[in-house]
Design a protein around this motif. Structure first.
Motif, PDB file in Angstrom:
ATOM      1  N   GLU A  91       3.849   5.805  -5.643  1.00 46.31           N
ATOM      2  CA  GLU A  91       3.754   5.808  -7.112  1.00 46.31           C
ATOM      3  C   GLU A  91       2.711   6.804  -7.591  1.00 46.31           C
ATOM      4  O   GLU A  91       2.922   7.523  -8.568  1.00 46.31           O
ATOM      5  CB  GLU A  91       3.416   4.400  -7.613  1.00 46.31           C
ATOM      6  CG  GLU A  91       4.588   3.437  -7.571  1.00 46.31           C
ATOM      7  CD  GLU A  91       4.229   2.077  -8.115  1.00 46.31           C
ATOM      8  OE1 GLU A  91       3.057   1.664  -7.953  1.00 46.31           O
ATOM      9  OE2 GLU A  91       5.114   1.416  -8.690  1.00 46.31           O
ATOM     10  N   ARG A  92       1.574   6.857  -6.908  1.00 51.42           N
ATOM     11  CA  ARG A  92       0.533   7.821  -7.293  1.00 51.42           C
ATOM     12  C   ARG A  92       1.034   9.247  -7.133  1.00 51.42           C
ATOM     13  O   ARG A  92       0.750  10.118  -7.976  1.00 51.42           O
ATOM     14  CB  ARG A  92      -0.726   7.594  -6.460  1.00 51.42           C
ATOM     15  CG  ARG A  92      -1.499   6.334  -6.802  1.00 51.42           C
ATOM     16  CD  ARG A  92      -2.897   6.357  -6.186  1.00 51.42           C
ATOM     17  NE  ARG A  92      -2.862   6.475  -4.731  1.00 51.42           N
ATOM     18  CZ  ARG A  92      -2.791   5.429  -3.888  1.00 51.42           C
ATOM     19  NH1 ARG A  92      -2.743   4.206  -4.379  1.00 51.42           N
ATOM     20  NH2 ARG A  92      -2.783   5.621  -2.586  1.00 51.42           N
ATOM     21  N   GLU A 119       0.831  -1.210   0.000  1.00 53.22           N
ATOM     22  CA  GLU A 119       0.000   0.000   0.000  1.00 53.22           C
ATOM     23  C   GLU A 119       0.863   1.256   0.000  1.00 53.22           C
ATOM     24  O   GLU A 119       0.548   2.243  -0.696  1.00 53.22           O
ATOM     25  CB  GLU A 119      -0.932  -0.008   1.218  1.00 53.22           C
ATOM     26  CG  GLU A 119      -2.020  -1.065   1.142  1.00 53.22           C
ATOM     27  CD  GLU A 119      -3.004  -0.953   2.285  1.00 53.22           C
ATOM     28  OE1 GLU A 119      -2.890   0.014   3.073  1.00 53.22           O
ATOM     29  OE2 GLU A 119      -3.892  -1.831   2.393  1.00 53.22           O
ATOM     30  N   GLU A 120       1.955   1.239   0.779  1.00 53.17           N
ATOM     31  CA  GLU A 120       2.860   2.392   0.791  1.00 53.17           C
ATOM     32  C   GLU A 120       3.493   2.605  -0.578  1.00 53.17           C
ATOM     33  O   GLU A 120       3.634   3.738  -1.047  1.00 53.17           O
ATOM     34  CB  GLU A 120       3.958   2.201   1.847  1.00 53.17           C
ATOM     35  CG  GLU A 120       3.484   2.355   3.279  1.00 53.17           C
ATOM     36  CD  GLU A 120       3.021   1.040   3.886  1.00 53.17           C
ATOM     37  OE1 GLU A 120       2.700   0.104   3.113  1.00 53.17           O
ATOM     38  OE2 GLU A 120       2.979   0.945   5.127  1.00 53.17           O
ATOM     39  N   VAL A 121       3.854   1.511  -1.244  1.00 55.34           N
ATOM     40  CA  VAL A 121       4.439   1.614  -2.584  1.00 55.34           C
ATOM     41  C   VAL A 121       3.441   2.226  -3.561  1.00 55.34           C
ATOM     42  O   VAL A 121       3.770   3.131  -4.334  1.00 55.34           O
ATOM     43  CB  VAL A 121       4.904   0.233  -3.082  1.00 55.34           C
ATOM     44  CG1 VAL A 121       5.307   0.295  -4.557  1.00 55.34           C
ATOM     45  CG2 VAL A 121       6.067  -0.278  -2.235  1.00 55.34           C
ATOM     46  N   ALA A 170       9.295   2.438   5.708  1.00 60.38           N
ATOM     47  CA  ALA A 170       8.202   1.456   5.677  1.00 60.38           C
ATOM     48  C   ALA A 170       8.749   0.031   5.704  1.00 60.38           C
ATOM     49  O   ALA A 170       8.195  -0.848   6.384  1.00 60.38           O
ATOM     50  CB  ALA A 170       7.342   1.675   4.438  1.00 60.38           C
ATOM     51  N   VAL A 171       9.828  -0.211   4.984  1.00 57.89           N
ATOM     52  CA  VAL A 171      10.453  -1.536   4.980  1.00 57.89           C
ATOM     53  C   VAL A 171      10.951  -1.887   6.377  1.00 57.89           C
ATOM     54  O   VAL A 171      10.716  -2.996   6.888  1.00 57.89           O
ATOM     55  CB  VAL A 171      11.627  -1.587   3.969  1.00 57.89           C
ATOM     56  CG1 VAL A 171      12.461  -2.854   4.172  1.00 57.89           C
ATOM     57  CG2 VAL A 171      11.108  -1.530   2.540  1.00 57.89           C
ATOM     58  N   GLU A 172      11.632  -0.942   7.013  1.00 55.78           N
ATOM     59  CA  GLU A 172      12.180  -1.200   8.352  1.00 55.78           C
ATOM     60  C   GLU A 172      11.076  -1.443   9.367  1.00 55.78           C
ATOM     61  O   GLU A 172      11.194  -2.312  10.248  1.00 55.78           O
ATOM     62  CB  GLU A 172      13.065  -0.036   8.770  1.00 55.78           C
ATOM     63  CG  GLU A 172      14.353   0.062   7.943  1.00 55.78           C
ATOM     64  CD  GLU A 172      15.153   1.325   8.232  1.00 55.78           C
ATOM     65  OE1 GLU A 172      16.345   1.338   7.891  1.00 55.78           O
ATOM     66  OE2 GLU A 172      14.578   2.280   8.804  1.00 55.78           O
ATOM     67  N   ALA A 173       9.986  -0.697   9.229  1.00 50.29           N
ATOM     68  CA  ALA A 173       8.865  -0.881  10.154  1.00 50.29           C
ATOM     69  C   ALA A 173       8.219  -2.249   9.960  1.00 50.29           C
ATOM     70  O   ALA A 173       7.896  -2.951  10.923  1.00 50.29           O
ATOM     71  CB  ALA A 173       7.839   0.234   9.963  1.00 50.29           C
TER      72      ALA A 173
END
Length: 456
Positions: free
Chosen positions: A401-402, A395-397, A443-446
């Motif tokens: 992108e948007r 979802e973050e990705v 976001a990846v780390e979380a």
């Protein structure tokens, strides 16, 4: 210990991770899996690493122990082996770790016909290697006496590859062109300058004195600063920087500016498009190719097919579609109508030919071909399953992108070779790309922390 294939063969620290015993067993496994017995012959080459003769001997012994004759090409670029394998219908093998430091080494394998192995081929090879290392008996008796394979030098085959590269210009020449080349103290050292000189170019060479330890050491495509300075100092028209096994190349223009694989692919694709030599007006690139290339192709009506990272996936797509040109940002460029793998010297010849025919400086050609968008790439080390972390932040990705819109791009993927999530963002400005990467890395780390997979 056993071996597992990455995106370009197997690699490891020579004589520690990649031992002669393992490589000998790999040779035996490859002889059984790659249909070498039907042909009865295999061709091998190596780069300039100190460990090259050691591992070449082990690999050749493995083939010979299975009754396969081994033609040793010696120190040659990886594409030389691929070309001989394709031309003579043989399997092939190269002892090289490409752009890695000299203490590393590796084995790249080609099936009969010169193509890199498919995923299924590699799985079969790994399974057979495991059986050999476990001491399981082979299905057929081992060869003895006159059935044992011969190991022999075969340097005469190399000149045929060189002639084919020169013949790719259909009689055109590079007379009057001043070129500097950086051979990375690797496999190009014995071949690149002589081939370009035969085409009429005025060639200055740097880093062409391999001693077994200096391959890729502050030189070549991974360290092009010496080449950039040499091109400017000589007032040369262009520079070419090869990697250790010369299957890829980066270029330097007349101002000393480095040009990557995307920029070279764009120039070569447009040239072929204008000459009617780009079948279906399509090129093949990987997910890491710059958005600027995609936009430049779209402006000229050239389609872009995207593959996962790895030049073998580019080749597979080229074969499926019948297209002639594709490659990677790293400088692996494949001319499917001329070769079965990336060939840095061939790519350099094709680029220099375009330069001569255009009558324009390389800097001008590059500037008018595509605008390279800022690209930021960061690696986040993960202790557990990187793929699960990538899925968790979808979802973050999507949101990033948007926000970037059509003139930006996001790629978040799990590495195929190490426990790492790779986060890449392209945008119109470096600042916006950096900001987007910061968000996604967080976001990846979380996500990794929530799942307990944060790297120690």
């Amino acid at each position: 210990m056993t071996l597992r294939f990455g995106t370009d063969g197997v690699r490891g620290v020579a004589n520690a991770e990649l031992t002669p015993e393992l490589v000998l067993a790999l040779g035996r496994a490859a002889a059984r899996v790659l249909d070498a017995a039907r042909v009865g012959r295999v061709v091998t080459g190596r780069d300039t690493r100190r460990s090259g003769p050691l591992l070449e001997s082990a690999l050749a012994a493995g083939f010979a122990a299975e009754g396969i004759d081994v033609d040793l090409l010696g120190v040659v670029p990886t594409p030389t082996v691929a070309w001989v394998a394709a031309t003579d219908g043989l399997p092939g093998a190269v002892i090289s770790a490409s752009h890695n430091p000299f203490a590393d080494n590796g084995v790249k394998l080609f099936g009969a016909g010169g193509a890199k192995l498919s995923d299924s081929d590699e799985e079969r090879l790994e399974a057979e290697l495991d059986r050999i290392l476990k001491g399981e008996e082979p299905e057929a008796p081992v060869p003895t006496g006159a059935k044992v394979g011969q190991i022999r030098p075969a340097e005469g085959l190399v000149s045929r590859w060189g002639d084919a590269l020169l013949g790719s210009l259909d009689g055109r020449r590079l007379d009057g062109l001043q070129v500097v080349i950086d051979c990375a103290n690797g496999a190009a050292s014995r071949h690149a300058a002589s081939l370009l000189t035969r085409l009429g170019a005025d060639v200055e060479v740097i880093h062409d004195q391999p001693d077994g330890r200096n391959i890729n050491d502050g030189c070549g495509s991974t360290h092009p600063d010496d080449l950039r300075a040499a091109v400017v100092a000589a007032g040369a028209d262009a520079g070419l920087a090869f990697d250790g096994d010369a299957d890829r190349v980066l270029a330097v223009d007349d101002t000393g500016t480095l040009l990557d694989g995307d920029q070279m692919i764009a120039m070569l694709a447009i040239d072929r498009h204008e000459r009617g030599a780009l079948a279906d007006d399509t090129v093949v690139v990987t997910v890491y190719s710059n958005i600027g290339l995609r936009l430049a192709m779209a402006e000229r009506g050239i389609g872009v097919v995207e593959t996962q990272v790895g030049d073998r996936y580019v080749l597979e797509a080229l074969e499926r579609g019948g297209w002639p040109l594709g490659g990677e940002q790293s400088g692996h460029i494949i001319f499917r109508d001329l070769a079965t793998t990336g060939d840095g010297i061939l790519t350099g010849i094709q680029l220099l030919d375009l330069l001569v025919r255009s009558g324009r400086p390389l800097s001008e050609l590059a500037a008018t071909t595509m605008t390279r968008y800022p690209q930021v790439l960061r690696n986040v080390r993960i202790a557990g399953r990187a793929g699960a972390v990538v899925s968790a932040i979808s979802e973050e990705v999507d949101r990033v992108e948007r926000e970037l819109g059509e003139r930006g791009r996001v790629l978040v993927r799990a590495s195929g070779t190490e426990p790492v999530v790779r986060v890449m963002v392209e945008a119109e400005t470096s600042a916006s790309a950096e900001a987007a990467v910061d968000e996604l890395v967080a976001a990846v780390e979380a996500a990794a922390s929530r799942s307990g997979t944060t790297a120690p």
